[in-house]
Motif scaffolding. Structure first.
Motif, PDB file in Angstrom:
ATOM      1  N   THR A   1     -12.921  -2.501  -2.654  1.00 53.59           N
ATOM      2  CA  THR A   1     -13.469  -1.874  -1.448  1.00 53.59           C
ATOM      3  C   THR A   1     -14.806  -2.508  -1.110  1.00 53.59           C
ATOM      4  O   THR A   1     -15.735  -2.470  -1.928  1.00 53.59           O
ATOM      5  CB  THR A   1     -13.652  -0.363  -1.642  1.00 53.59           C
ATOM      6  OG1 THR A   1     -12.403   0.230  -2.001  1.00 53.59           O
ATOM      7  CG2 THR A   1     -14.184   0.282  -0.377  1.00 53.59           C
TER       8      THR A   1
ATOM      9  N   VAL B   1     -17.938   1.520   4.894  1.00 48.98           N
ATOM     10  CA  VAL B   1     -17.129   0.417   4.394  1.00 48.98           C
ATOM     11  C   VAL B   1     -17.098  -0.688   5.432  1.00 48.98           C
ATOM     12  O   VAL B   1     -16.955  -0.426   6.630  1.00 48.98           O
ATOM     13  CB  VAL B   1     -15.686   0.897   4.089  1.00 48.98           C
ATOM     14  CG1 VAL B   1     -14.826  -0.254   3.596  1.00 48.98           C
ATOM     15  CG2 VAL B   1     -15.720   2.017   3.058  1.00 48.98           C
TER      16      VAL B   1
ATOM     17  N   VAL C   1      -7.447  -6.857  -1.548  1.00 51.84           N
ATOM     18  CA  VAL C   1      -8.264  -6.547  -0.378  1.00 51.84           C
ATOM     19  C   VAL C   1      -7.342  -6.535   0.835  1.00 51.84           C
ATOM     20  O   VAL C   1      -7.004  -7.587   1.376  1.00 51.84           O
ATOM     21  CB  VAL C   1      -9.382  -7.579  -0.166  1.00 51.84           C
ATOM     22  CG1 VAL C   1     -10.327  -7.116   0.934  1.00 51.84           C
ATOM     23  CG2 VAL C   1     -10.137  -7.850  -1.457  1.00 51.84           C
TER      24      VAL C   1
ATOM     25  N   SER D   1     -10.238   8.284  -8.483  1.00 53.79           N
ATOM     26  CA  SER D   1      -9.270   7.492  -7.726  1.00 53.79           C
ATOM     27  C   SER D   1      -8.336   6.742  -8.663  1.00 53.79           C
ATOM     28  O   SER D   1      -8.630   6.535  -9.839  1.00 53.79           O
ATOM     29  CB  SER D   1      -9.991   6.508  -6.808  1.00 53.79           C
ATOM     30  OG  SER D   1     -10.798   7.187  -5.871  1.00 53.79           O
TER      31      SER D   1
ATOM     32  N   LEU E   1     -18.064  -2.159   0.288  1.00 53.85           N
ATOM     33  CA  LEU E   1     -19.052  -1.220   0.829  1.00 53.85           C
ATOM     34  C   LEU E   1     -20.188  -1.989   1.503  1.00 53.85           C
ATOM     35  O   LEU E   1     -20.531  -3.098   1.095  1.00 53.85           O
ATOM     36  CB  LEU E   1     -19.611  -0.341  -0.286  1.00 53.85           C
ATOM     37  CG  LEU E   1     -18.626   0.585  -1.007  1.00 53.85           C
ATOM     38  CD1 LEU E   1     -19.375   1.453  -2.008  1.00 53.85           C
ATOM     39  CD2 LEU E   1     -17.847   1.444  -0.018  1.00 53.85           C
TER      40      LEU E   1
ATOM     41  N   SER F   1       0.851  -1.188   0.000  1.00 60.05           N
ATOM     42  CA  SER F   1       0.000   0.000   0.000  1.00 60.05           C
ATOM     43  C   SER F   1       0.889   1.241   0.000  1.00 60.05           C
ATOM     44  O   SER F   1       1.446   1.620   1.041  1.00 60.05           O
ATOM     45  CB  SER F   1      -0.914  -0.005   1.229  1.00 60.05           C
ATOM     46  OG  SER F   1      -1.716   1.151   1.270  1.00 60.05           O
TER      47      SER F   1
ATOM     48  N   GLN G   1     -13.402  10.098   5.697  1.00 57.55           N
ATOM     49  CA  GLN G   1     -13.454  10.178   4.241  1.00 57.55           C
ATOM     50  C   GLN G   1     -14.143  11.450   3.784  1.00 57.55           C
ATOM     51  O   GLN G   1     -13.726  12.089   2.810  1.00 57.55           O
ATOM     52  CB  GLN G   1     -14.188   8.952   3.680  1.00 57.55           C
ATOM     53  CG  GLN G   1     -14.310   8.900   2.162  1.00 57.55           C
ATOM     54  CD  GLN G   1     -12.984   8.706   1.464  1.00 57.55           C
ATOM     55  OE1 GLN G   1     -11.954   8.542   2.103  1.00 57.55           O
ATOM     56  NE2 GLN G   1     -12.998   8.759   0.138  1.00 57.55           N
TER      57      GLN G   1
END
Length: 548
Positions: free
Chosen positions: A408, A300, A525, A352, A410, A159, A278
């Protein structure tokens, strides 16, 4: 005590053996990279002593070890085997070793050791045994390609955030470096090295710099620090031989857990609601509409065993699709710079990035205005590489990375999971170009079967028409409206049918679609990687969804 084999001159030389018990294990992987301790070479108890005195000595090292064994199956089993042989168990919550008869006390509970599966995994309590969920249909890369592909795989697994916008003082140099990387790809399309460098360029040169002192955290100093680091990285890259140095620096700046060194989150940031954090980020970036949407969302799902299992269930493993064997009815699509520029400018503000770190804003910053000295040359190079992708000239060994995306999870209002994949900008740009060229004919082909592809405000038109109809004819309550929702619809699209339809209806973009969907893609993930072997992208390539 009989001699054992373990590590010699920094290299693993075979399995470690405890002469007392006769058991044999592989040396710890984290011992292979240990800088301040010698690996166990006299049995299990020496290994346990080294682990306690070195890798479990401080909180930082305990977290580092926890992150390492939670994502590496071989390392997990090695540590568990040594714990079992030494009569110890490891609490994954506090990373402290205990005797088998002792419990581990925490504020709200006491964690106890228990034999559940009868395997070595019982000796590590509170850390899930890693599992390999990536489907690899071609695990052996061609000779000479494994090194670069493995490097790309390793960097993509980390990351590493990149800046949201390139500072004005760095844009000209970045445009020159990007143009050079693109031209190397155009000159040798079959070179995996050139493609890998293009994909790693943003992370090597535009990564976010974390301030290490209070003075550096000040706004002006932080901006200056970020600019100087970007300029230094671009200068090193431009020298020609700086790629390896930048990659080494990139990897050195990341801990085993994937977090940049020196990054320390404040306690209030950890406790703050993720939606609020966020929303504040969106407000700071000036994306007010997105901020309102974040506040109205369900948030999330927390990453854990249940969330990972739900995501894996939504991406079932199936055999590779079969591709049509008959020749294409049309030549491969070739686009011009004007079309590419329009597609670059069509990305919404704040789009993004994918796993490679390249953002649409980076391309906009690099291309600049019409009077930019680098605009025409850079745009011409981008267009040539886009045409290479459309023509299927990118090495297939890189397809799983070009098609990769962070996933992601959600939360739905009913607490279900809605996976959202954000593909890379290069992939989305090429797909935008492809859809711009075949969109009109696909709209004619699909006709009135759907209101999504090529129909402006199609969903709104359906909603208003339904409301108007009900208001006119539902006075006596004799009408009913049935809505049907397909479960996991896009992830259940059959790729064989998908490829056949594209081959038949829009053959000019078939090579690009085949490149993306003929093999599994990587969905990241957290520290896990899921293999996507079925289904189709919900937004970027909606060519045949309505009839498949």
């Amino acid at each position: 005590m009989a001699p054992v084999r373990g590590r010699r001159n920094g290299k693993s030389v075979g399995p470690v053996q405890d002469s007392a018990s006769g058991l044999r294990i592989c040396p710890f992987k984290f011992f292979h990279e240990c800088k301040d301790g010698k690996p166990g070479s006299v049995g299990f108890f020496r290994l346990l002593e080294h682990m306690q005195s070195t890798h479990l000595k401080t909180e930082c090292r305990r977290l580092s070890l926890k992150g390492a064994i939670s994502k590496d199956l071989d390392l997990f089993l090695d540590v568990a085997e040594v714990l079992r042989a030494g009569g110890k168990w490891l609490c994954g919550k506090c990373m402290v070793m205990h005797a088998l008869s002792r419990g581990c006390k925490h504020d709200n509970e006491v964690v106890l050791f228990a034999i559940n599966s009868g395997d070595v995994e019982d000796f590590i309590v509170g850390i899930r045994k890693p599992c390999q969920v990536v489907v690899d249909t071609n695990p052996r890369h061609p000779a000479g390609l494994g090194g670069k592909v493995n490097l790309l795989e390793h960097v993509f697994s980390l990351s590493i955030p990149t800046v949201k916008s390139i500072p004005p003082s760095c844009r000209l140099l970045f445009a020159q470096v990007l143009t050079g990387a693109l031209r190397k790809v155009v000159a040798s399309p079959g070179s995996v090295d050139n493609w890998v460098q293009l994909l790693l360029l943003p992370r090597c040169t535009l990564r976010v710099v974390r301030p290490s002192s209070r003075q550096e955290r000040r706004s002006g100093n932080r901006k200056s620090l970020q600019c100087s680091n970007i300029l230094h990285a671009l200068t090193v890259w431009k020298d020609g031989s700086g790629f390896d140095d930048l990659v080494s620096s990139l990897l050195d700046s990341v801990e085993e857990t994937g977090a940049p060194k020196g990054e320390c989150r404040r306690e209030e940031d950890k406790e703050r609601d993720p939606n609020i954090k966020q929303c504040l980020r969106k407000v700071r970036d000036g994306h007010f509409t997105a901020a309102v949407k974040v506040l109205c969302s369900s948030g999330v799902a927390p990453l854990g065993d249940s969330t990972l299992k739900a995501l894996i269930d939504k991406h079932p493993v199936v055999p590779p699709p079969s591709s049509p064997s008959n020749p294409l009815a049309q030549p491969t699509l070739v686009v011009d710079g004007e079309c590419v520029l329009k597609c670059i400018r069509s990305f919404p503000k704040g789009t993004s990035c994918g796993r490679d770190g390249m953002r649409a804003q980076h391309l906009l910053d690099a291309v600049g205005g019409d009077g930019s000295v680098t605009s025409s040359g850079l745009l011409a190079s981008i267009t040539e590489v886009v045409n290479l992708w459309l023509g299927g000239s990118c090495p297939k060994v890189l397809a799983e990375f070009v098609a990769s995306a962070p996933l992601t999870p959600l939360l739905k209002p009913d607490k279900g999971i809605r996976p959202i994949a954000v593909g890379g900008i290069w992939r989305r740009l090429v797909s935008k170009v492809a859809m711009k060229k075949v969109g009109k004919e696909m709209t004619q082909y699909l006709g009135d079967y759907q209101f999504g592809v090529g129909v402006p405000n199609g969903a709104e038109a359906v909603l208003h028409s339904a409301n108007r109809f009900l208001n006119s004819f539902h006075v006596d309550g004799s009408l009913a409206l049935l809505t049907v929702d397909f479960s996991n619809a896009f992830n259940m699209v059959d790729r064989t049918t998908f490829l056949r339809e594209v081959h038949q209806r829009c053959p000019s973009i078939y090579r690009w679609v085949q490149f993306l969907y003929a093999q599994p893609a990587r969905l990241y993930v957290g520290n896990e990687c899921i293999g996507a072997t079925t289904g189709a992208c919900t937004r970027k390539n909606p060519v045949v969804h309505a009839r498949v």
